[in-house]
Design a protein around this motif. Structure first.
Motif, PDB file in Angstrom:
ATOM      1  N   ASP A 507       0.828  -1.200   0.000  1.00  0.00           N
ATOM      2  CA  ASP A 507       0.000   0.000   0.000  1.00  0.00           C
ATOM      3  C   ASP A 507       0.867   1.256   0.000  1.00  0.00           C
ATOM      4  OD1 ASP A 507      -2.277  -1.537  -0.001  1.00  0.00           O
ATOM      5  OD2 ASP A 507      -2.519  -1.492   2.179  1.00  0.00           O
ATOM      6  N   ALA A 508       1.925   1.233   0.801  1.00  0.00           N
ATOM      7  CA  ALA A 508       2.826   2.385   0.842  1.00  0.00           C
ATOM      8  C   ALA A 508       3.563   2.537  -0.483  1.00  0.00           C
ATOM      9  CB  ALA A 508       3.819   2.233   1.995  1.00  0.00           C
ATOM     10  N   ARG A 509       3.959   1.412  -1.064  1.00  0.00           N
ATOM     11  CA  ARG A 509       4.674   1.471  -2.337  1.00  0.00           C
ATOM     12  C   ARG A 509       3.773   2.013  -3.441  1.00  0.00           C
ATOM     13  NH1 ARG A 509       6.416  -2.616  -6.596  1.00  0.00           N
ATOM     14  NH2 ARG A 509       8.307  -1.677  -7.464  1.00  0.00           N
ATOM     15  N   ARG A 510       2.498   1.650  -3.397  1.00  0.00           N
ATOM     16  CA  ARG A 510       1.556   2.167  -4.397  1.00  0.00           C
ATOM     17  C   ARG A 510       1.487   3.688  -4.342  1.00  0.00           C
ATOM     18  NH1 ARG A 510      -2.890  -1.224  -3.933  1.00  0.00           N
ATOM     19  NH2 ARG A 510      -3.301  -0.271  -1.908  1.00  0.00           N
ATOM     20  N   GLU A 511       1.478   4.242  -3.129  1.00  0.00           N
ATOM     21  CA  GLU A 511       1.430   5.702  -2.995  1.00  0.00           C
ATOM     22  C   GLU A 511       2.667   6.353  -3.613  1.00  0.00           C
ATOM     23  OE1 GLU A 511      -1.085   7.520  -1.908  1.00  0.00           O
ATOM     24  OE2 GLU A 511      -2.293   5.714  -1.553  1.00  0.00           O
ATOM     25  N   VAL A 512       3.836   5.737  -3.409  1.00  0.00           N
ATOM     26  CA  VAL A 512       5.064   6.281  -3.991  1.00  0.00           C
ATOM     27  C   VAL A 512       5.004   6.187  -5.512  1.00  0.00           C
ATOM     28  CG1 VAL A 512       7.573   6.093  -4.090  1.00  0.00           C
ATOM     29  CG2 VAL A 512       6.390   5.671  -1.934  1.00  0.00           C
ATOM     30  N   LEU A 513       4.527   5.052  -6.023  1.00  0.00           N
ATOM     31  CA  LEU A 513       4.440   4.877  -7.471  1.00  0.00           C
ATOM     32  C   LEU A 513       3.444   5.850  -8.091  1.00  0.00           C
ATOM     33  CD1 LEU A 513       4.623   0.989  -7.675  1.00  0.00           C
ATOM     34  CD2 LEU A 513       6.227   2.586  -8.743  1.00  0.00           C
ATOM     35  N   TRP A 514       2.370   6.140  -7.386  1.00  0.00           N
ATOM     36  CA  TRP A 514       1.425   7.120  -7.910  1.00  0.00           C
ATOM     37  C   TRP A 514       2.058   8.518  -7.942  1.00  0.00           C
ATOM     38  CZ3 TRP A 514      -3.613   5.421  -4.887  1.00  0.00           C
ATOM     39  CH2 TRP A 514      -4.159   4.306  -5.538  1.00  0.00           C
ATOM     40  N   GLU A 515       2.804   8.842  -6.896  1.00  0.00           N
ATOM     41  CA  GLU A 515       3.505  10.133  -6.899  1.00  0.00           C
ATOM     42  C   GLU A 515       4.508  10.191  -8.052  1.00  0.00           C
ATOM     43  OE1 GLU A 515       6.301  12.911  -3.935  1.00  0.00           O
ATOM     44  OE2 GLU A 515       5.468  11.002  -3.209  1.00  0.00           O
ATOM     45  N   LEU A 516       5.175   9.072  -8.279  1.00  0.00           N
ATOM     46  CA  LEU A 516       6.141   9.005  -9.375  1.00  0.00           C
ATOM     47  C   LEU A 516       5.439   9.141 -10.722  1.00  0.00           C
ATOM     48  CD1 LEU A 516       8.966   8.425 -10.509  1.00  0.00           C
ATOM     49  CD2 LEU A 516       8.494   5.986 -10.207  1.00  0.00           C
TER      50      LEU A 516
END
Length: 561
Positions: A507-516
């Protein structure tokens, strides 16, 4: 890690990772879209590849003895197969073939379980930071040399020292000479990472991995690196016996290949594979329909109906895990200006482009993350609008930047010529002066890699992992961005890529990928266009082919004439 995921050392240890754990690892590695290709519901499907006793799992319909042998005639939809040295391969089609010549420490089966390949078992310690592999002792290279743990060390060290494209997957490995790779015995090797790295088991496969696809030191030293890229020596089911770049590749079954089927029959079933590059769309389709080839690694989308209507062949399709974009070389004017790139993106009608270039056989999208990787996918309205079709706004952006009427070319080869023509027509209709610079496939990749182009249409082909699809493309060019051929330099993107790689919680990684993804959409290093399905053409006489998106494994294929 996600709350419902328990990556204990015991769960990660070999000789086979169960389906639930494997899908969890795939998700963390960004390969979650592969789960969608098999339903992701925990149901079992016919598989191939291997069991915990080192034999191949059963194919859907095992062959009878009179179906052993024969040669598969395969067409490769490219002008040439120029590189078969695994860590240096940057063209997906090349690795589709090379993966039949090599093995990794682990491999994926079509039901997404991870099992040993050259490793018959392994243990995991230190919460997923230390992996000790017990290697098979019955494996030889195609030149007759015995495979040992030293070959693992050599392969990984070579990949890192020579800064090969695949080295990025090993960036968190401790220094090789300082405990990163420890040869414990002839058939035991330990890999130590700087931090827990459960997804290492995915990156060590011969499929989505390549970082530890085992090469032969003697052959490299005797023939030289360049020739090794043409006629490599591996441990796989097929060996390269002839290869003239541009004219074809001959693969013969390796008589001493270690793997057998569940009945004890040695693999591969085929005597060999004759591969011919066929760059023309009509030619590869006609060859399949006429029976001149049994298998086409890819099919031109505009010709799919011809195969679907054929009596002797079928279309084999899996959800594609990729992205395609309009690449703009930022070292050439006017593409160094973000406003110009954004203006160009907004005058492109993605759906019209897909309809014209691919007859609708692709998913139009203005983002880089694909729908196949379902856990990180967002619909169009959930992403920034910086690249959404708005022609008048786009023209105004170009005019304000002094780039209205700008003149440039689209570098193209036969494989993307139709797409280039569709793009040229749209851009010219928007008031730009665009031409096509068509070259051979070989020249295309040389010029693209060396930055000798204005624009082109390209992207990620078979990498289903957001990390794999983004890291090499958008890291700083001299710090991991080995495919950053648009010369996009952005420190924030560089850091976000590092952050998402080190974030285990999905879930945390998804947030980073969305920001990216937001940042990439806004920066426009590519004008993102679409995601294509992974499509092969298969003769009705071909049996036992197990389709994993992007991969073309032939060790369980046989012919039913």
């Amino acid at each position: 890690m996600a709350p419902d995921t328990e990556w204990t050392d015991e769960a990660l240890s070999g000789p086979e990772i169960d389906r639930r754990t494997a899908i969890s690892l795939l998700g963390a590695a960004g390969l979650g879209g592969l789960a969608g290709c098999t339903g992701g519901d925990g149901t079992e499907t016919p598989t191939e590849g291997g069991t915990d006793d080192g034999t191949a799992s059963p194919t859907a319909t095992p062959p009878s003895e009179d179906q052993f042998g024969g040669r598969l005639q395969a067409g490769w939809y490219t002008g040439a197969i120029e590189q078969m040295d695994p860590p240096y391969i940057s063209v997906g089609q090349y690795f589709q073939l090379a993966s039949n010549v090599f093995n990794g420490l682990t491999t994926l089966k079509p039901d997404l379980t991870v099992r040993g390949d050259l490793a018959e078992d392994w243990t995991v310690e230190d919460d997923g930071a230390t992996f000790t592999f017990q290697l098979r002792d019955d494996v030889t290279f195609h030149n007759g040399e015995q495979f040992t743990a030293e070959d693992v060390r050599y392969t990984i060290n070579r990949t890192i020292q020579e800064e090969a494209p695949a080295a990025s997957k090993l960036s968190s490995l401790q220094p090789v000479d300082d405990g990163g790779v420890e040869v414990v015995g002839d058939y035991e090797v330990t890999l130590r990472f700087e931090e827990p790295n459960a997804v290492a088991l995915i990156y060590l496969t011969r499929g989505p991995g390549r970082a530890a696809t085992i090469v032969n030191q003697t052959a490299i030293e005797e023939m030289g690196a360049d020739q090794y890229g043409v006629t490599p020596v591996g441990t796989g089911p097929f060996q390269v016996t002839e290869h003239e770049v541009g004219s074809g590749v001959t693969l013969d079954a390796y008589d001493d290949y270690f793997e057998t089927d569940e009945n004890g029959n040695q693999l591969p079933y085929l005597d060999g594979i004759d591969v011919q590059p066929i760059p023309e769309p009509a030619s590869i389709v006609n060859a399949l329909r006429a029976g001149d080839i049994d298998f086409a690694n890819m099919l031109p989308l505009q010709n799919l109906q011809q195969i679907e209507d054929a009596q002797n062949a079928r279309v084999d399709s899996k959800p594609g895990i990729n992205w395609t974009g309009f690449a703009m070389n930022q070292e050439r004017e006017p593409f160094g200006d973000r406003q110009v790139r954004r203006g160009i993106a907004k005058v492109i009608d993605n759906q019209a482009f897909v309809d014209s270039a691919f007859f609708g056989n692709a998913l139009a999208d203005t983002g880089v993350l694909n729908k196949g990787t379902a856990w990180v996918w967002r619909e169009e309205g959930e992403k920034p609008s910086d690249q959404q079709y708005a022609p008048e706004e786009g023209k105004q952006l170009l005019e304000d930047a002094g780039a209205d009427g700008a003149s440039f070319s689209i570098l193209a080869n036969s494989g993307n010529l139709r797409a280039a023509e569709a793009m040229r027509n749209q851009l010219n209709n928007a008031g730009l002066d665009v031409s096509i610079d068509q070259v051979t496939s070989s020249t295309y990749w040389t010029r693209y890699e060396e930055g000798e182009y204005d624009t082109t249409i390209s992207g990620s082909v078979i990498d289903p992992d957001p990390d794999q699809s983004l890291w090499n493309f958008y890291r700083l060019p001299d710090e991991g961005g080995v495919w950053n051929w648009v010369n996009h330099v952005d420190e924030e993107v560089h850091q976000l890529l590092a952050e998402q790689r080190g974030t285990v919680d999905r879930d945390a990684r998804r947030e980073v990928l969305w920001e990216l993804e937001d940042k990439l959409i806004q920066d426009v290093p590519h004008a993102y266009l679409h995601h294509q399905d992974d499509i092969a053409g298969v003769s009705t006489s071909v049996q036992g082919f197990q389709h994993i998106p992007g991969l073309r494994y032939f060790h369980t294929v046989y012919l039913d004439e």
